[in-house]
Each structure stands twice: as structure tokens, then as C-alpha cells.
Design a protein around this motif. Structure first.
Motif, PDB file in Angstrom:
ATOM      1  N   PHE A   1       3.617  14.549  -9.370  1.00  0.00           N
ATOM      2  CA  PHE A   1       4.814  15.261  -9.842  1.00  0.00           C
ATOM      3  C   PHE A   1       4.884  15.284 -11.367  1.00  0.00           C
ATOM      4  O   PHE A   1       5.204  16.312 -11.973  1.00  0.00           O
TER       5      PHE A   1
ATOM      6  N   ALA B   1      12.606   4.907  -3.780  1.00  0.00           N
ATOM      7  CA  ALA B   1      11.707   4.757  -2.633  1.00  0.00           C
ATOM      8  C   ALA B   1      10.925   3.447  -2.738  1.00  0.00           C
ATOM      9  O   ALA B   1      10.803   2.709  -1.763  1.00  0.00           O
ATOM     10  N   LEU B   2      10.437   3.151  -3.942  1.00  0.00           N
ATOM     11  CA  LEU B   2       9.641   1.936  -4.133  1.00  0.00           C
ATOM     12  C   LEU B   2      10.444   0.679  -3.842  1.00  0.00           C
ATOM     13  O   LEU B   2       9.914  -0.281  -3.298  1.00  0.00           O
TER      14      LEU B   2
ATOM     15  N   ARG C   1       0.831  -1.204   0.000  1.00  0.00           N
ATOM     16  CA  ARG C   1       0.000   0.000   0.000  1.00  0.00           C
ATOM     17  C   ARG C   1       0.864   1.251   0.000  1.00  0.00           C
ATOM     18  O   ARG C   1       0.534   2.257  -0.619  1.00  0.00           O
ATOM     19  N   LEU C   2       1.958   1.172   0.708  1.00  0.00           N
ATOM     20  CA  LEU C   2       2.902   2.292   0.724  1.00  0.00           C
ATOM     21  C   LEU C   2       3.383   2.580  -0.702  1.00  0.00           C
ATOM     22  O   LEU C   2       3.431   3.728  -1.154  1.00  0.00           O
ATOM     23  N   ASN C   3       3.710   1.494  -1.413  1.00  0.00           N
ATOM     24  CA  ASN C   3       4.208   1.648  -2.784  1.00  0.00           C
ATOM     25  C   ASN C   3       3.167   2.287  -3.695  1.00  0.00           C
ATOM     26  O   ASN C   3       3.493   3.107  -4.549  1.00  0.00           O
TER      27      ASN C   3
ATOM     28  N   LEU D   1      11.746   8.375  -6.788  1.00  0.00           N
ATOM     29  CA  LEU D   1      10.578   7.644  -6.301  1.00  0.00           C
ATOM     30  C   LEU D   1      10.751   6.145  -6.520  1.00  0.00           C
ATOM     31  O   LEU D   1      10.298   5.320  -5.733  1.00  0.00           O
TER      32      LEU D   1
ATOM     33  N   ARG E   1      12.348   3.873   2.474  1.00  0.00           N
ATOM     34  CA  ARG E   1      11.262   4.273   1.600  1.00  0.00           C
ATOM     35  C   ARG E   1      10.813   5.717   1.868  1.00  0.00           C
ATOM     36  O   ARG E   1      10.651   6.518   0.968  1.00  0.00           O
TER      37      ARG E   1
ATOM     38  N   THR F   1      11.340   9.045  -0.342  1.00  0.00           N
ATOM     39  CA  THR F   1      10.153   9.813  -0.737  1.00  0.00           C
ATOM     40  C   THR F   1      10.295  11.278  -0.327  1.00  0.00           C
ATOM     41  O   THR F   1      10.030  12.190  -1.112  1.00  0.00           O
TER      42      THR F   1
ATOM     43  N   ARG G   1       0.957   4.401  -2.877  1.00  0.00           N
ATOM     44  CA  ARG G   1       0.870   5.831  -2.576  1.00  0.00           C
ATOM     45  C   ARG G   1       2.081   6.592  -3.128  1.00  0.00           C
ATOM     46  O   ARG G   1       1.960   7.726  -3.575  1.00  0.00           O
ATOM     47  N   ILE G   2       3.246   5.943  -3.087  1.00  0.00           N
ATOM     48  CA  ILE G   2       4.436   6.578  -3.693  1.00  0.00           C
ATOM     49  C   ILE G   2       4.200   6.770  -5.192  1.00  0.00           C
ATOM     50  O   ILE G   2       4.522   7.812  -5.760  1.00  0.00           O
TER      51      ILE G   2
ATOM     52  N   ARG H   1       1.326   7.166  -6.618  1.00  0.00           N
ATOM     53  CA  ARG H   1       0.375   8.275  -6.789  1.00  0.00           C
ATOM     54  C   ARG H   1       1.078   9.616  -6.676  1.00  0.00           C
ATOM     55  O   ARG H   1       0.807  10.543  -7.431  1.00  0.00           O
ATOM     56  N   LEU H   2       1.991   9.708  -5.719  1.00  0.00           N
ATOM     57  CA  LEU H   2       2.778  10.933  -5.557  1.00  0.00           C
ATOM     58  C   LEU H   2       3.542  11.221  -6.858  1.00  0.00           C
ATOM     59  O   LEU H   2       3.622  12.365  -7.326  1.00  0.00           O
TER      60      LEU H   2
ATOM     61  N   THR I   1      13.030  13.104  -2.376  1.00  0.00           N
ATOM     62  CA  THR I   1      12.557  13.333  -3.738  1.00  0.00           C
ATOM     63  C   THR I   1      11.470  14.415  -3.759  1.00  0.00           C
ATOM     64  O   THR I   1      11.449  15.262  -4.652  1.00  0.00           O
ATOM     65  N   SER I   2      10.601  14.381  -2.750  1.00  0.00           N
ATOM     66  CA  SER I   2       9.536  15.389  -2.717  1.00  0.00           C
ATOM     67  C   SER I   2      10.104  16.792  -2.554  1.00  0.00           C
ATOM     68  O   SER I   2       9.670  17.734  -3.229  1.00  0.00           O
TER      69      SER I   2
ATOM     70  N   ARG J   1       3.103   5.382  11.948  1.00  0.00           N
ATOM     71  CA  ARG J   1       2.150   5.453  10.845  1.00  0.00           C
ATOM     72  C   ARG J   1       0.908   4.593  11.042  1.00  0.00           C
ATOM     73  O   ARG J   1      -0.178   4.967  10.622  1.00  0.00           O
TER      74      ARG J   1
ATOM     75  N   ALA K   1       3.354  15.492   1.627  1.00  0.00           N
ATOM     76  CA  ALA K   1       3.710  14.352   0.782  1.00  0.00           C
ATOM     77  C   ALA K   1       4.079  13.163   1.657  1.00  0.00           C
ATOM     78  O   ALA K   1       3.637  12.032   1.414  1.00  0.00           O
TER      79      ALA K   1
ATOM     80  N   ASP L   1      10.975   0.420   5.367  1.00  0.00           N
ATOM     81  CA  ASP L   1      10.061   1.552   5.330  1.00  0.00           C
ATOM     82  C   ASP L   1      10.765   2.875   5.610  1.00  0.00           C
ATOM     83  O   ASP L   1      10.391   3.906   5.044  1.00  0.00           O
TER      84      ASP L   1
ATOM     85  N   TYR M   1       1.092  11.721   3.647  1.00  0.00           N
ATOM     86  CA  TYR M   1       0.176  10.992   2.767  1.00  0.00           C
ATOM     87  C   TYR M   1       0.736   9.617   2.444  1.00  0.00           C
ATOM     88  O   TYR M   1       0.045   8.603   2.551  1.00  0.00           O
ATOM     89  N   VAL M   2       2.001   9.582   2.052  1.00  0.00           N
ATOM     90  CA  VAL M   2       2.598   8.302   1.686  1.00  0.00           C
ATOM     91  C   VAL M   2       2.618   7.364   2.892  1.00  0.00           C
ATOM     92  O   VAL M   2       2.335   6.161   2.781  1.00  0.00           O
ATOM     93  N   ALA M   3       2.894   7.908   4.094  1.00  0.00           N
ATOM     94  CA  ALA M   3       3.012   7.054   5.279  1.00  0.00           C
ATOM     95  C   ALA M   3       1.658   6.529   5.729  1.00  0.00           C
ATOM     96  O   ALA M   3       1.531   5.353   6.086  1.00  0.00           O
ATOM     97  N   THR M   4       0.633   7.382   5.726  1.00  0.00           N
ATOM     98  CA  THR M   4      -0.640   6.974   6.313  1.00  0.00           C
ATOM     99  C   THR M   4      -1.697   6.642   5.282  1.00  0.00           C
ATOM    100  O   THR M   4      -2.641   5.921   5.585  1.00  0.00           O
ATOM    101  N   GLY M   5      -1.593   7.193   4.111  1.00  0.00           N
ATOM    102  CA  GLY M   5      -2.620   6.955   3.102  1.00  0.00           C
ATOM    103  C   GLY M   5      -3.916   7.685   3.394  1.00  0.00           C
ATOM    104  O   GLY M   5      -4.934   7.428   2.772  1.00  0.00           O
TER     105      GLY M   5
END
Lengths: 469, 425
Positions: free
Chosen positions: A15, B352-353, A3-5, B349, B361, B365, A7-8, A10-11, B368-369, B181, B234, B358, B237-241
Motif C-alpha cells: 500500500f 490489525a497487527l 507470521r500473520l503479522n 494495519l 486481525r 486487515t 504478512r500484514i 508486507r501488505l 483497511t484493504s 486458514r 489481500a 486472529d 494472502y494475509v491469512a494463508t501466506g
């Protein structure tokens, strides 16, 4: 983790969208809005770019430099070594006030702004090695220009000198004028000069032609076959037409005289009858045959010479038009071309100033051959007019244009202009048997053509023929 | 000899040589058109090549499996930047090239230290405190430049501590969010029709929001404030969704920005000039208008290096360097630069993936942000897509602290990429 991936990723989409917006916006600015931005008055880039290009030099027929670019630090400035003398011909090139004259009409050649056409050109542009502009060589004779300018002096007026056989303009003088070297500093006083210093009177001035227009009336009459030099007319001091009247200069009566004598002495009452008999339409047609009411194809901007339409004139106005008064308005260049038709056996050559445009190494990129423009009168009519005009100088109103040993022909004009002295005109050529030069002179409010304009033409013709013979 | 065989490193070398050739041609053209000594061009190109080839060799030894694109993209952007600076302000080029060299050495140190980047999370509150101190130091000790108070003068060197603070906050947020998170994703309380997590978990995040506002109010720095807040959003959002954090955050930021518009004249000026620079073309709108003219005159292929007039733009070598690129290299050059940044961001990113943990990651993120936001804010500002806020263009703008911090950012991304869980392919 998965799920983290998501969202990354989506980010990442956010961009990417943002950066695509940047590209779209940049494309808009550099493609679509570019021209609009360049035209903004606050944008000084167009001026800076042009200053980097070495504009071509303008050279007279006798090798005098009329306009050239001089390097100062990183940019070029335009210099006019002859100052005022050729100002109306070269025009000017100013970063603030634009351009005029040949600097405007031949801008593409002078600036060498030809579009990039080959990879080689592109490399040169990349390296900033832009080719200098093309040089222009003119028909103008600066020696003659200077003599004509001195002859006119500080009097409002204009002089056109051409070679009737080719149409080459040898001198083109107008006063008042300006110094293109100090245009930027003195713009206000130049532009606001009430006499119009920026106006090139020789090609753009429009004046009542007065009796010089009788060449056109005579041409129409002789072409029509109704009139010969021997045709006899009553020549009273005044002639009543439709409640109005046409009068002779100085209110002088001549009794019964021939058309020839009427031309030589510039008798208005005779020409009024000739005009009235011809009718307005024939007079207008003859005028238009000479190019009046049309555009003169020329290297500099010209004003349209004009006569009213026949339907707009009553007999009185037709009679006045026949003597060159009324609503007729002509440029000095137009009058020179009328004279040129007579001098050149009925054919008018297209007038021109620029002989060629050439690259620095001398390769011509543009070359001009003389070419005929109009053929308003027959050879016979031209011959008749020629002899009439020769007699004007020999024994008529144009005596002050006589040059010992040279057969000069011409026609004077004294155009009444409401208030003040009349405009003085003279249109003449020489030598009669083989015309090499035609001169049209106007001195505004200068008095009679014979006393003011003819002597100026004489000086110019004498100088030119004296040099050639 | 594993490092000689690395596929990634060979690819990196190839791309690096390609970038260096482009840059060298740029130096050559600039020397021709601006009539500057070719020796200087050679010296600058040589320095740049030394720095990046050196880093490439270090990569071969230290982080064989690291991402192959980042170093060459950095060489490309910082090289174009150096060419432009030399062409715009020749006497600033040697300082900039020195900073690039110093940056390269810093990368080396950072690479050695950051090979075990996971240890960084153990100091999370240290990072937070360091970040806050760095951020607020200029309020008390700084000098004001251009309406903003961002600079610390330390004898001969002056720098923007906010540049360092950014990275500190990335570490703090990554460590904090990794730990919390789960808690932050669970809503236990309902308020204003929204499910909210426990307030005690929200505390540090509220602090971040406050920090952004304080930067805006006390340092009057719209750009940095936006950067911090964007980074914060950013990452959370990525951490918690939770989209709720994002919408709440954006609303708060807009509220803050609107308030600032009415309270601070310089914020108002920036916004009004963005809407219509022609309200004051000779004064407040001058810089932006000159930049717009520069970009507009570029066309497809540009005027050619050294042949435009980008020096008409005040401070062109820092915030407005992209306008100079767009003028002299045209749409093609401008898009190439934008794509280089986008590629850098997408690699960031991707790192990060594929990071193995984590924390890695989130750090990738965050870094990069920050990078993406900063590049977007200044690229958008110079091209009048968004209101102008003064931040530097990473790698390209003139300035030591910007160069240094973005090189450290590069080192961290490289280090994380070398420790990935799965393949980058």
C-alpha cells in the motif's frame, strides 16, 4: 500469529508503494507536465484566469478612454470606446485570437501579471483580490487622430504625426482598419481582408518612398560638401545611364538649374546625377544614418525600412535610388523620423506612444522621458534642408500644404509602383522656425504627392497649430 | 474518571481541533472567494465540529483506548471534502453535511454494537448471503447510471448496496479464513505443477472469484469488481501466506479483464481513454482531460480555494473531487490528502497487527484493504496513473452510502483497536 503479522506488514509495504506512486505521479503532473498541459488548445483555463483580472485602461493624452475592462457577471470583457479610430494603436485583446498592438507590447503592465512577490500579495491572491492592471497614458491626441483619420478618409494609406522635439507620437492613422470590439465576431472577414485591415500601415507598411526620399539624398550630398543649393546641373527630361534611363515626372525638361531648384521642383534627372556622383555607398550610409536598414525602437511592432546594399547596385539602380525609386522601401513612421531629423536640428528623438503606466491610485510604475535616438546630419545641413523644404511648400511641388500665416516646410513624393496610380507622399513640418509637428502622409495609388498627400498634411498641421496658437 | 485522563483521547482531541481549524479556514476562504454567505460556512463548519467533537466524547466514554489518529484523519478528509463540495456545488453541501451527521450517529450505534465484535464471526454465512443479496440486488432492481448498474432507488433515497456488501464480505472472509486458514495453507494435491489444498476448502474462494466476475459482467462495474477481488486476495494472502493464491488470483483477474476488454465496449473505452485521452478530447476523453488540466493548473500551492475552475470537470463532486483539491490546493494540498489516506491505512494495519485475536486481525486487515484499494483506485484513476474506474473517494466524495459505510468502517476499526492485545505505541 507472528507470521500473520509479517504478512500484514508486507501488505502495508504494498500500500505504501502504491501511494508513493500516487505522489510521484501527482508531482509529475503538477510540476513537470503543468506548462505543457496549460498550453494545450483544449485547455480554456488561461483564458478564464485572464478574464478575471481587470486589465488596465488605455487613455489618450486628451483623456479619452481607448480601451477598458467592463465587468460582466464574474469576468471582465475588453471594450474599446473609440472603436476603429485607435484600433491599430491599442491593438486587440481576444481570448480566441490572442492580442496585438499595445495590448501585446504592454501586456505585463495592463494585466498586472507581476509575479507574487510578498506574503501580502499571496494573501490577496488567496482571497481572489487581485490588483487591477496598470493604466497606460499615451501621447496620442484623439482630436488630432480623428482629424487625420477624416482627412485620409476611406483611402488606403497612413499618416504619422509626431512632435519632432520629443518623439511623442500625436496621431497614427491607417486605413483599412478594424473595430476591435467586434473582432471575435468578424474575425474571418477582418483577417482575410485582402487589403490587410490588421496591418498597421503607419509602422508596418513598407512603401516605395519616391521623391520624399530626396531628403535623404540631399542630406547625403550636402553633408559630403560636394553640393550646395547653388550647385548647377543640367536637367534634361531623361538621363541615360548604363543603357537605362532616369526620367522626370511627366517627362519634363528644365534646362540648367540649381540644386535648390531641382529639390523644389523634384527634378529626377538632377538627383540621379547627384546620386551617381555620391556613389551607392555614401547613399546607403546616409540612409542607415537615418535608421533605415535598422529597427526603430517603438511601442508598436515596426517593419524594417530598407535600401539594398551598395555592392548589389549598379549605377542605374543607384541613380534610381537617389530619386526614391527601385528597391528602397520605407514605412511612414521612418519617413516621419527622416523629416524629424531636419526639423529638430539634425537629431531624431526616439518615437514613443506610452508616456506612463500607473496604478489605480495614480502611482507611476513606468514613466518615459524623451530621449535622442539618432543624429544623422549636422545642424548646418539640417538648416539648409529646412530652407529647401520650406521653399518646396512656398513655391514648389508642395504648394497645397500652404497655410496662411504659418511657415510650413515639406517634401512631396510621387512613387511609381508599376501598375495603377503612383503612391502620393508628403513629409512636412511647421512652423519652420520652431517646429512643433512633423507629418508623414502616404496615400496608396493616390496620385501625386502635391495634389493628394500635401493637402492632408495641411489639414492636420492647421488643426494642431490652430489649437495651440 | 479514567476517560478524562486518557492519553490517547487527549491526543485525539488535540489533532481533532487542529483538523477543525484547518477546515474552518477552508470554509472562510471559500466564502470569501465564491461570494457565498458566511452564515452557511459557519453552519457547515459547526455541524462538522458537532459531529466529530460528539464522536470524540463518545470515544472517551465507550472506547477509551482506541486509536487516537483515525477520528481526526476522518474529520480532516471529510471536512476537506465538505469544503470542496460546498465550493463546487453549494446546494449539495447541506445534504452532505446531513450525511456526515447521520454517519456520526451510525458510528455511535456501531460502536455500542461492535464492542464485542468477536460475536460477528458466529454469523459468517449470514454475512455471505447478505453480501451476495446486496451485491446482486441492483441487477434485478437497480437503475443504470453512467453505463454501470449499481444503484437501488428506495423512494427518496438511492444508494449503492455494494458499499454495504463490502463490509459483509470482510466479516465473512475474516470468519471463514480464521477457521480454515490452517487447512488452506496445507497443500495436499499437486496440479499443473502447483501444490493445491483440498478442493472442498477452495470452494468458497472460487465463489468469491465468480462473484467478482459477475459484478463485472452483469453490473458492468469495473471499480467494484476490482475492489472485491483485491480485498479477497489481500485477505487470503494475509491469512494463508500462500503467494500462490495471489499469483493465481492476479492471473485470473488479468485474464478476466482482458476478456472484458474485448467483449465490453465500455471497458475498452475506459482503457483506450486512459492510454490516450486525446483520441476523443471533446467526447469520451473529456472528463479525464478536464481533470488532467485541473490538476496541471494547480502547481505547488494551487490556485486558492474558489479561484480555480474545477467545475469544468463533469461530476467533479463525486469521483473527481481529488482533481478539484489538486487544482485549488495544489501539490501541497494534494499530497496532504494522499498522506492522510496513507496514514489512515497505516493505522488500520497497525490495528490489525495489535488486535488481540486472529478474527480481529483479519477484519481490520480486510477493512483497511478495502479502504486502501478504493482510495488508490480512484486517486490513481483521476490522476491517470491507472485506468479510471468509477468508485468514490472515501469520506471526501459526495454521496450518502459512501459516507455511511466508511463511517461504519471507522467505527469497526476503532472498536477493534480498543480491544488490542498490546500497546499501539
Amino acid at each position: 500469529m507472528i507470521r500473520l503479522n509479517k504478512r500484514i506488514a508486507r501488505l502495508g509495504i504494498v500500500f505504501i508503494t502504491a501511494f508513493i506512486l500516487l505522489i510521484v505521479n501527482l508531482t509529475y503532473m503538477q510540476f513537470i507536465a503543468s506548462a505543457k498541459l496549460t498550453a494545450k488548445p483544449e485547455n480554456i483555463r488561461p483564458v478564464l484566469y485572464e478574464r478575471r483580472i481587470e486589465r488596465g485602461t488605455i487613455i489618450s493624452a486628451d483623456g479619452k478612454v481607448l480601451a477598458t475592462s467592463r465587468k460582466q457577471d464574474d469576468s471582465y470583457t475588453r471594450v474599446y470606446p473609440e472603436g476603429e479610430l485607435a484600433a491599430h494603436i491599442t491593438g486587440f485583446y481576444s481570448s480566441r485570437y490572442g492580442r496585438a498592438g499595445l495590448e501585446l507590447t504592454y501586456d505585463d503592465y495592463l494585466s498586472g501579471q507581476s509575479k507574487v512577490s510578498s506574503p501580502d500579495d499571496y494573501m490577496k491572491r488567496l482571497l481572489g483580490e487581485e490588483e487591477p492592471g496598470n493604466d497606460l497614458t499615451l501621447t496620442l491626441d484623439m482630436n488630432l487622430q480623428s482629424i487625420a483619420s477624416k482627412a485620409l478618409g476611406l483611402r488606403k494609406g497612413a499618416i504619422v504625426v509626431l512632435d519632432p522635439k520629443t518623439g511623442a507620437v500625436l496621431a497614427l492613422v491607417g486605413w483599412p482598419r478594424f473595430d476591435p470590439n467586434t473582432l471575435d465576431d468578424k474575425w474571418k472577414s477582418i483577417a482575410e481582408n485582402p487589403e490587410g485591415a490588421l496591418l498597421n500601415r503607419a509602422t508596418q507598411g513598407r512603401f516605395t518612398p519616391g521623391s520624399s526620399f530626396k531628403i535623404v539624398t540631399a542630406a547625403a550630398a550636402i553633408e559630403s560638401g560636394a553640393v550646395t543649393p547653388a550647385t548647377v546641373y543640367e536637367a534634361p527630361a531623361q538621363l541615360k545611364i548604363y543603357g537605362g534611363k532616369v526620367s522626370n515626372y511627366g517627362n519634363k525638361g528644365f534646362g540648367r538649374i540649381s540644386f535648390e531648384e531641382a529639390f523644389i521642383k523634384s527634378v529626377n534627372t538632377v538627383f540621379a546625377q547627384v546620386g551617381k556622383n555620391l556613389g551607392g555607398q555614401k547613399l546607403v550610409d546616409a540612409s542607415e544614418a537615418f535608421g533605415i536598414n535598422g529597427e526603430i525602437p517603438f511601442d508598436l511592432p515596426t517593419a524594417k525600412s530598407s535600401v539594398p546594399e551598395a555592392s548589389e547596385m549598379d549605377d542605374l539602380e543607384v541613380a534610381w535610388m537617389a530619386v526614391g525609386q527601385g528597391r528602397a522601401a520605407v514605412s511612414p513612421l521612418m519617413m516621419a523620423l527622416v523629416g524629424a531629423a531636419v526639423a529638430n536640428d539634425g537629431e531624431i528623438m526616439q518615437p514613443y506612444l506610452v508616456v506612463k503606466a500607473s496604478e489605480r491610485d495614480g502611482t507611476a510604475v513606468f514613466a518615459r522621458e524623451p530621449r535622442p535616438w539618432l543624429c544623422p546630419i549636422s545642424k548646418n545641413t539640417a538648416a539648409v534642408l529646412k530652407s529647401l523644404m520650406e521653399q518646396v511648400v512656398a513655391k514648389g511641388t508642395g504648394k497645397s500644404a500652404q497655410i496662411p500665416g504659418v511657415r510650413v516646410a515639406g517634401k512631396t513624393g510621387t512613387a511609381e509602383v508599376g501598375k495603377g496610380e503612383p503612391h502620393a507622399w508628403f513629409v512636412g513640418f511647421a512652423p519652420v522656425d520652431n517646429p512643433e509637428v512633423i507629418v508623414a502622409v502616404i496615400v496608396e495609388n493616390g496620385g501625386t504627392g502635391g495634389s493628394t498627400a500635401a493637402p492632408i498634411a495641411k489639414q492636420i498641421i492647421a488643426a494642431l497649430l490652430g489649437k495651440n496658437h | 474518571m479514567r476517560f478524562m485522563k486518557s492519553r490517547y483521547r487527549n491526543r485525539e482531541l488535540l489533532l481533532l481541533i487542529f483538523a477543525l481549524i484547518i477546515i474552518s479556514l477552508g470554509f472562510y476562504l471559500s466564502a470569501q472567494t465564491t461570494a457565498q454567505p458566511i452564515d452557511t460556512a459557519l453552519k457547515l463548519a459547526g455541524l462538522l465540529a458537532t459531529a466529530f467533537i460528539g464522536l470524540h466524547i463518545a470515544n472517551r466514554i465507550l472506547i477509551t483506548d482506541a486509536d487516537p489518529l483515525l477520528l481526526s484523519l476522518t474529520a480532516f478528509t471529510s471536512g476537506i471534502g465538505l469544503v470542496m463540495i460546498w465550493r463546487l456545488k453549494p446546494n449539495l453541501a447541506s445534504a452532505q453535511s446531513t450525511w456526515i451527521l447521520v454517519g456520526a450517529v451510525t458510528i455511535l450505534i456501531a460502536l455500542v454494537l461492535a464492542r464485542n465484535y468477536r460475536k460477528l464471526k458466529e454469523y459468517k454465512y449470514t454475512w455471505a448471503i447478505a453480501g451476495i443479496i446486496l451485491l446482486f440486488a441492483p441487477i434485478f432492481l437497480g437503475t443504470e447510471r453512467g453505463g454501470a448498474r449499481l444503484w437501488l432507488d428506495l423512494g427518496p433515497i438511492s444508494f449503492q448496496p455494494a458499499e454495504i456488501a463490502k463490509i459483509c464480505f470482510v466479516f465473512f472472509l475474516a470468519a471463514y479464513l480464521e477457521e480454515k486458514r490452517e487447512l488452506l495453507s496445507i497443500s495436499t494435491k499437486r496440479a499443473f505443477g502447483l501444490w493445491l489444498p483440498e478442493p472442498k476448502h477452495l470452494g468458497p474462494l472460487a465463489v468469491m472469484w465468480l462473484i467478482s466476475l459477475i459484478i463485472l459482467v452483469l453490473e458492468r462495474d469495473l471499480g467494484t469488481s476490482l475492489l472485491f477481488f483485491g480485498l479477497f486476495l489481500a485477505m487470503i494472502y494475509v491469512a494463508t501466506g500462500r503467494a500462490m493464491y495471489v499469483s493465481l488470483g492476479i492471473s485470473l483477474f488479468i485474464a478476466g479483464a482482458v476478456a472484458c476488454y474485448f467483449v465490453f465496449s465500455h471497458v475498452q473505452t475506459r482503457f483506450d481513454i486512459w492510454l490516450d485521452p486525446w483520441i476523443d478530447p471533446a467526447g469520451r476523453g473529456y472528463q479525464l482531460i478536464q481533470a488532467i488540466f485541473a490538476i496541471g493548473s494547480g502547481g505547488l500551492t494551487g490556485t486558492g480555494l474558489g479561484l480555480g475552475h474545477p467545475t469544468l470537470i463533469p461530476a467533479v463532486q463525486t469521483d473527481f473531487i481529488f482533481a478539484a483539491v489538486a487544482e485549488e490546493l495544489g501539490l501541497l494540498g494534494g499530497v496532504a490528502v494522499i498522506l492522510a489516506y496513507l496514514l489512515f491505512i497505516s493505522r488500520g494495519l497497525r490495528i490489525a497487527l495489535s488486535a488481540s485475536d486472529d478474527f480481529g486481525r483479519l477484519v481490520a486487515t480486510g477493512l483497511t484493504s478495502v479502504f486502501a484499494l478504493q482510495a488508490f483506485v480512484i486517486l490513481g484513476g483521476t490522476t491517470r496513473l491507472i485506468p479510471l474506474t468509477g468508485v468514490t473517494l472515501p469520506y471526501m466524495s459526495y454521496g450518502g452510502s459512501s459516507i455511511l459505510m466508511n463511517f461504519i468502517l471507522l467505527a469497526l476499526l476503532l472498536a477493534i483497536s480498543a480491544k488490542r492485545g498490546d500497546s499501539l505505541e
